[in-house]
Write a protein that holds these residues in place. Structure first.
Motif, mmCIF file in Angstrom:
data_model
loop_
_atom_site.group_PDB
_atom_site.id
_atom_site.type_symbol
_atom_site.label_atom_id
_atom_site.label_comp_id
_atom_site.label_asym_id
_atom_site.label_seq_id
_atom_site.Cartn_x
_atom_site.Cartn_y
_atom_site.Cartn_z
ATOM 1 N N MET A 191 0.920 -1.165 0.016
ATOM 2 C CA MET A 191 0.045 -0.062 0.352
ATOM 3 C C MET A 191 0.818 1.050 0.090
ATOM 4 O O MET A 191 0.596 2.112 -0.658
ATOM 5 C CB MET A 191 -1.126 -0.070 0.948
ATOM 6 C CG MET A 191 -1.845 -1.184 0.801
ATOM 7 S SD MET A 191 -3.199 -1.011 -0.124
ATOM 8 C CE MET A 191 -3.861 0.267 0.503
ATOM 9 N N SER A 192 1.765 1.754 0.584
ATOM 10 C CA SER A 192 2.809 2.204 0.890
ATOM 11 C C SER A 192 3.536 2.509 -0.925
ATOM 12 O O SER A 192 3.665 3.580 -1.144
ATOM 13 C CB SER A 192 3.522 2.041 1.488
ATOM 14 O OG SER A 192 4.599 2.866 2.328
ATOM 15 N N SER A 193 4.137 1.785 -0.888
ATOM 16 C CA SER A 193 4.282 1.803 -2.319
ATOM 17 C C SER A 193 3.317 2.084 -3.510
ATOM 18 O O SER A 193 3.851 2.565 -4.511
ATOM 19 C CB SER A 193 5.351 1.225 -3.100
ATOM 20 O OG SER A 193 4.610 -0.479 -2.407
ATOM 21 N N ALA A 194 2.593 1.998 -3.317
ATOM 22 C CA ALA A 194 1.217 1.970 -5.052
ATOM 23 C C ALA A 194 1.388 3.260 -4.178
ATOM 24 O O ALA A 194 0.931 3.968 -5.457
ATOM 25 C CB ALA A 194 -0.219 1.437 -3.971
ATOM 26 N N ALA A 195 0.925 3.929 -3.036
ATOM 27 C CA ALA A 195 0.630 5.303 -2.815
ATOM 28 C C ALA A 195 2.232 6.578 -3.512
ATOM 29 O O ALA A 195 1.217 7.669 -4.033
ATOM 30 C CB ALA A 195 0.945 5.208 -1.299
ATOM 31 N N THR A 196 3.645 6.056 -3.259
ATOM 32 C CA THR A 196 4.433 6.557 -3.707
ATOM 33 C C THR A 196 4.176 6.525 -4.992
ATOM 34 O O THR A 196 4.747 7.392 -6.098
ATOM 35 C CB THR A 196 5.865 5.917 -3.788
ATOM 36 O OG1 THR A 196 5.605 5.677 -1.909
ATOM 37 C CG2 THR A 196 6.647 6.553 -3.880
ATOM 38 N N ALA A 197 3.864 5.274 -5.563
ATOM 39 C CA ALA A 197 3.658 5.030 -7.497
ATOM 40 C C ALA A 197 2.827 6.424 -8.363
ATOM 41 O O ALA A 197 2.716 6.773 -9.262
ATOM 42 C CB ALA A 197 3.637 3.837 -7.968
ATOM 43 N N GLU A 198 1.482 6.355 -7.249
ATOM 44 C CA GLU A 198 0.006 7.091 -7.200
ATOM 45 C C GLU A 198 0.819 8.482 -7.111
ATOM 46 O O GLU A 198 0.355 9.348 -8.139
ATOM 47 C CB GLU A 198 -0.889 7.159 -6.634
ATOM 48 C CG GLU A 198 -2.190 7.867 -6.397
ATOM 49 C CD GLU A 198 -2.808 7.871 -5.692
ATOM 50 O OE1 GLU A 198 -4.420 7.937 -5.982
ATOM 51 O OE2 GLU A 198 -2.567 6.772 -5.109
ATOM 52 N N ARG A 199 1.523 9.237 -6.668
ATOM 53 C CA ARG A 199 2.270 10.394 -6.377
ATOM 54 C C ARG A 199 3.515 10.592 -7.363
ATOM 55 O O ARG A 199 3.074 11.773 -7.812
ATOM 56 C CB ARG A 199 2.563 11.025 -4.755
ATOM 57 C CG ARG A 199 1.872 10.786 -3.205
ATOM 58 C CD ARG A 199 2.542 11.450 -2.679
ATOM 59 N NE ARG A 199 4.040 10.515 -2.065
ATOM 60 C CZ ARG A 199 3.675 9.791 -1.296
ATOM 61 N NH1 ARG A 199 2.446 8.708 -0.589
ATOM 62 N NH2 ARG A 199 5.075 8.678 -0.594
ATOM 63 N N ARG A 200 3.804 9.757 -8.011
ATOM 64 C CA ARG A 200 4.908 9.970 -8.993
ATOM 65 C C ARG A 200 4.284 9.718 -9.943
ATOM 66 O O ARG A 200 4.212 10.928 -11.266
ATOM 67 C CB ARG A 200 5.868 8.986 -8.851
ATOM 68 C CG ARG A 200 6.643 9.401 -8.194
ATOM 69 C CD ARG A 200 7.843 7.565 -7.574
ATOM 70 N NE ARG A 200 8.935 7.725 -7.046
ATOM 71 C CZ ARG A 200 9.596 6.844 -6.779
ATOM 72 N NH1 ARG A 200 9.904 5.967 -7.340
ATOM 73 N NH2 ARG A 200 10.604 7.056 -5.612
ATOM 74 N N ALA A 201 3.149 9.056 -10.556
ATOM 75 C CA ALA A 201 2.250 9.013 -11.725
ATOM 76 C C ALA A 201 1.109 11.007 -11.202
ATOM 77 O O ALA A 201 1.482 10.875 -12.584
ATOM 78 C CB ALA A 201 0.913 7.936 -11.430
ATOM 79 N N ALA A 202 1.381 11.227 -10.710
ATOM 80 C CA ALA A 202 0.543 12.580 -10.676
ATOM 81 C C ALA A 202 2.006 13.470 -11.285
ATOM 82 O O ALA A 202 0.846 14.330 -11.639
ATOM 83 C CB ALA A 202 -0.367 12.794 -9.280
ATOM 84 N N SER A 203 2.548 13.495 -10.715
ATOM 85 C CA SER A 203 3.982 14.742 -10.707
ATOM 86 C C SER A 203 4.066 14.279 -12.148
ATOM 87 O O SER A 203 4.597 15.405 -12.607
ATOM 88 C CB SER A 203 5.275 14.532 -9.634
ATOM 89 O OG SER A 203 5.858 13.172 -10.126
ATOM 90 N N LEU A 204 4.358 13.309 -12.397
ATOM 91 C CA LEU A 204 4.570 12.657 -14.030
ATOM 92 C C LEU A 204 3.694 13.670 -14.795
ATOM 93 O O LEU A 204 4.237 14.263 -15.452
ATOM 94 C CB LEU A 204 4.486 11.366 -14.921
ATOM 95 C CG LEU A 204 5.508 10.879 -13.856
ATOM 96 C CD1 LEU A 204 5.506 9.743 -14.223
ATOM 97 C CD2 LEU A 204 7.130 11.117 -14.969
ATOM 98 N N SER A 205 2.271 13.628 -14.556
ATOM 99 C CA SER A 205 0.846 13.979 -15.486
ATOM 100 C C SER A 205 1.127 15.499 -15.390
ATOM 101 O O SER A 205 0.891 16.626 -16.477
ATOM 102 C CB SER A 205 -0.731 13.163 -15.132
ATOM 103 O OG SER A 205 -0.463 14.435 -13.616
ATOM 104 N N ALA A 206 1.395 15.825 -14.573
ATOM 105 C CA ALA A 206 1.357 17.330 -14.429
ATOM 106 C C ALA A 206 2.907 17.578 -14.952
ATOM 107 O O ALA A 206 3.408 18.832 -15.686
ATOM 108 C CB ALA A 206 1.944 18.021 -12.324
ATOM 109 N N GLY A 207 3.662 17.255 -14.737
ATOM 110 C CA GLY A 207 5.019 17.299 -16.001
ATOM 111 C C GLY A 207 5.089 16.961 -17.344
ATOM 112 O O GLY A 207 5.157 18.022 -18.232
#
Length: 104
Positions: free
Chosen positions: A46-62
């Motif tokens: 769950m922790s790594s899924a939350a980290t992946a979700e945050r990174r995906a959100a930052s990638l979409s912003a990027g």
């Protein structure tokens, strides 16, 4: 002889109950340890899924910023092409005038 047989039966029954209780206790410890390990593994997932979700959100912003930068780059390249075309006209004129002047 009766008492000996009765003692044997009682020892056999209580020994079997004790053995079964010991095995049940070991099973309970194993189940508890497995449950703890499974809970920890689920927590890590769950922790790594939350980290992946945050990174995906930052990638979409990027990606949005990248799209804007690409648009600005295309506009700059178009402007550069227009400037080069404008600078090529006087060069062509200068080259044609040089063609009229004789060389040594």
């Amino acid at each position: 002889m009766f008492w000996l047989a009765l003692a044997f039966c009682l020892v056999a029954v209580f020994g079997s109950i004790g053995y079964a209780a010991l095995r049940a206790w070991r099973l309970w410890r194993t189940v508890r340890a497995t449950s703890t390990a499974a809970n920890q593994a689920v927590g890590r997932v769950m922790s790594s899924a939350a980290t992946a979700e945050r990174r995906a959100a930052s990638l979409s912003a990027g990606a949005g910023r990248l799209s804007g930068a690409i648009t600005r780059l295309q506009e700059s390249l178009e402007e550069l092409a227009a400037i080069r075309a404008a600078a090529a006209e006087p060069r062509e004129l200068l080259a044609s005038i040089r063609g009229l002047v004789p060389r040594k």
